[in-house]
Design an enzyme around this catalytic site. Structure first.
Site, PDB file in Angstrom:
ATOM      1  N   CYS A 162      -6.290  -0.163   6.836  1.00 62.81           N
ATOM      2  CA  CYS A 162      -6.004   0.497   5.552  1.00 62.81           C
ATOM      3  C   CYS A 162      -7.147   1.463   5.180  1.00 62.81           C
ATOM      4  O   CYS A 162      -8.318   1.070   5.115  1.00 62.81           O
ATOM      5  CB  CYS A 162      -5.829  -0.552   4.460  1.00 62.81           C
ATOM      6  SG  CYS A 162      -5.456   0.155   2.842  1.00 62.81           S
ATOM      7  N   ASP A 165       0.374   3.800   1.701  1.00 59.66           N
ATOM      8  CA  ASP A 165       0.315   4.408   3.036  1.00 59.66           C
ATOM      9  C   ASP A 165       1.719   4.675   3.595  1.00 59.66           C
ATOM     10  O   ASP A 165       2.567   3.782   3.595  1.00 59.66           O
ATOM     11  CB  ASP A 165      -0.455   3.436   3.961  1.00 59.66           C
ATOM     12  CG  ASP A 165      -0.835   4.074   5.288  1.00 59.66           C
ATOM     13  OD1 ASP A 165       0.071   4.587   5.983  1.00 59.66           O
ATOM     14  OD2 ASP A 165      -2.032   4.053   5.634  1.00 59.66           O
ATOM     15  N   CYS A 184       0.844  -1.197   0.000  1.00 60.56           N
ATOM     16  CA  CYS A 184       0.000   0.000   0.000  1.00 60.56           C
ATOM     17  C   CYS A 184       0.881   1.250   0.000  1.00 60.56           C
ATOM     18  O   CYS A 184       1.995   1.244   0.522  1.00 60.56           O
ATOM     19  CB  CYS A 184      -0.905   0.000   1.232  1.00 60.56           C
ATOM     20  SG  CYS A 184      -2.064   1.392   1.255  1.00 60.56           S
ATOM     21  N   HIS A 221      -2.180  -4.091   4.934  1.00 62.16           N
ATOM     22  CA  HIS A 221      -1.935  -3.674   6.324  1.00 62.16           C
ATOM     23  C   HIS A 221      -3.257  -3.417   7.029  1.00 62.16           C
ATOM     24  O   HIS A 221      -4.270  -3.071   6.397  1.00 62.16           O
ATOM     25  CB  HIS A 221      -1.035  -2.433   6.379  1.00 62.16           C
ATOM     26  CG  HIS A 221      -1.655  -1.192   5.838  1.00 62.16           C
ATOM     27  ND1 HIS A 221      -2.265  -0.257   6.627  1.00 62.16           N
ATOM     28  CD2 HIS A 221      -1.786  -0.738   4.568  1.00 62.16           C
ATOM     29  CE1 HIS A 221      -2.728   0.730   5.871  1.00 62.16           C
ATOM     30  NE2 HIS A 221      -2.457   0.463   4.609  1.00 62.16           N
ATOM     31  N   ARG A 251       2.770   4.872   6.437  1.00 63.16           N
ATOM     32  CA  ARG A 251       3.128   4.131   7.654  1.00 63.16           C
ATOM     33  C   ARG A 251       3.625   2.722   7.352  1.00 63.16           C
ATOM     34  O   ARG A 251       3.926   1.961   8.267  1.00 63.16           O
ATOM     35  CB  ARG A 251       1.905   4.061   8.588  1.00 63.16           C
ATOM     36  CG  ARG A 251       1.451   5.424   9.069  1.00 63.16           C
ATOM     37  CD  ARG A 251       0.079   5.343   9.704  1.00 63.16           C
ATOM     38  NE  ARG A 251      -0.944   4.959   8.730  1.00 63.16           N
ATOM     39  CZ  ARG A 251      -2.237   4.806   9.027  1.00 63.16           C
ATOM     40  NH1 ARG A 251      -2.656   4.991  10.266  1.00 63.16           N
ATOM     41  NH2 ARG A 251      -3.096   4.469   8.088  1.00 63.16           N
TER      42      ARG A 251
HETATM   43 ZN   LIG Z   1      -3.455   1.190   2.993  1.00 60.77          ZN
END
Ligand SMILES: [Zn+2]
Length: 218
Positions: A102, A45, A43, A99, A47
């Protein structure tokens, strides 16, 4: 230049100096070749920083990231990365990594309008709709993470069905596709045990991994 960006460039100088000090010749060696063993499809993202999570250096992990780690058969971006990774770099492992928590998966689950990404997240909604009865049988607070895991399974299966992986398997090249999920709350990666290294392994591995998810959330 803004102060925030100056900080990034200063950080970069320090990182390059530290890296070279730790391993003299590091960058000149990378210049000649990259030989990663792994393709990470994760992803976007912030993080979930691929190299950091598995403690790998530049040159060791080939990476593709998009919103909600989706592998779509018409996405030339992802397919191009996969093809280069498998055909040119000869990576041995493709790891699809979702994750917990999400945002893309959550938006797909709840039909939240986000803009252009709604179209992209339709692929995750397909996954949701496919498993809707089971998802709705779970307590509401578990549904996002459950769909994150189901989404990984579906995207692993999609990766296995690409011509890139199918052709590699047909010519006897070792490529093993895996599905993992990363816990934002504890920093740990978990193997969803959907691992396939041949065309006939995909369906049984998918069924086992799906049963395992359902058991865990039961
Ligand atoms: Zn995500």
């Amino acid at each position: 230049m803004s102060v925030e960006l100056q900080e990034l460039l200063a950080n970069n100088k320090q990182w390059a100096a530290d890296t070279e000090a730790r391993e003299p010749g590091f960058f000149s060696k990378l210049l000649k070749q990259q030989t990663p063993q792994y393709l990470w499809i994760g992803c976007a993202d912030s993080r979930v920083p691929a190299n950091d999570l598995v403690n790998l250096l530049p040159g060791e992990l080939f990476v593709h990231r998009n919103v909600a780690n989706v592998v779509v058969h018409s996405d030339l971006n992802c397919l191009s990365v996969m093809q280069f990774a498998v055909d040119a770099l000869k990576v041995r492992h493709i790891i699809v990594v979702g994750h917990s928590g999400c945002g893309g998966v959550k938006a797909a689950l709840l039909d939240t309008r986000t803009g252009l990404a709604d179209n992209w997240l339709r692929h995750v909604q397909d996954v949701r709709n496919h498993h809707l009865d089971w998802l709705m049988s779970l307590p509401a607070q578990q549904r996002v993470d459950a769909l994150c895991e189901l989404n990984v399974l579906e995207q692993v299966r999609n990766a296995c069905q690409t011509t890139i992986v199918q052709d590699a398997w047909a010519r006897g090249q070792e490529v093993i596709v895996h599905g993992w999920v990363y816990g934002l709350h504890n920093g740990l990666l978990e193997d969803l045990k959907l691992t396939a290294g041949a065309a006939d392994e995909v369906a049984p591995a998918f069924a086992l991994a799906l049963a395992s998810i359902k058991q865990r959330y039961a």
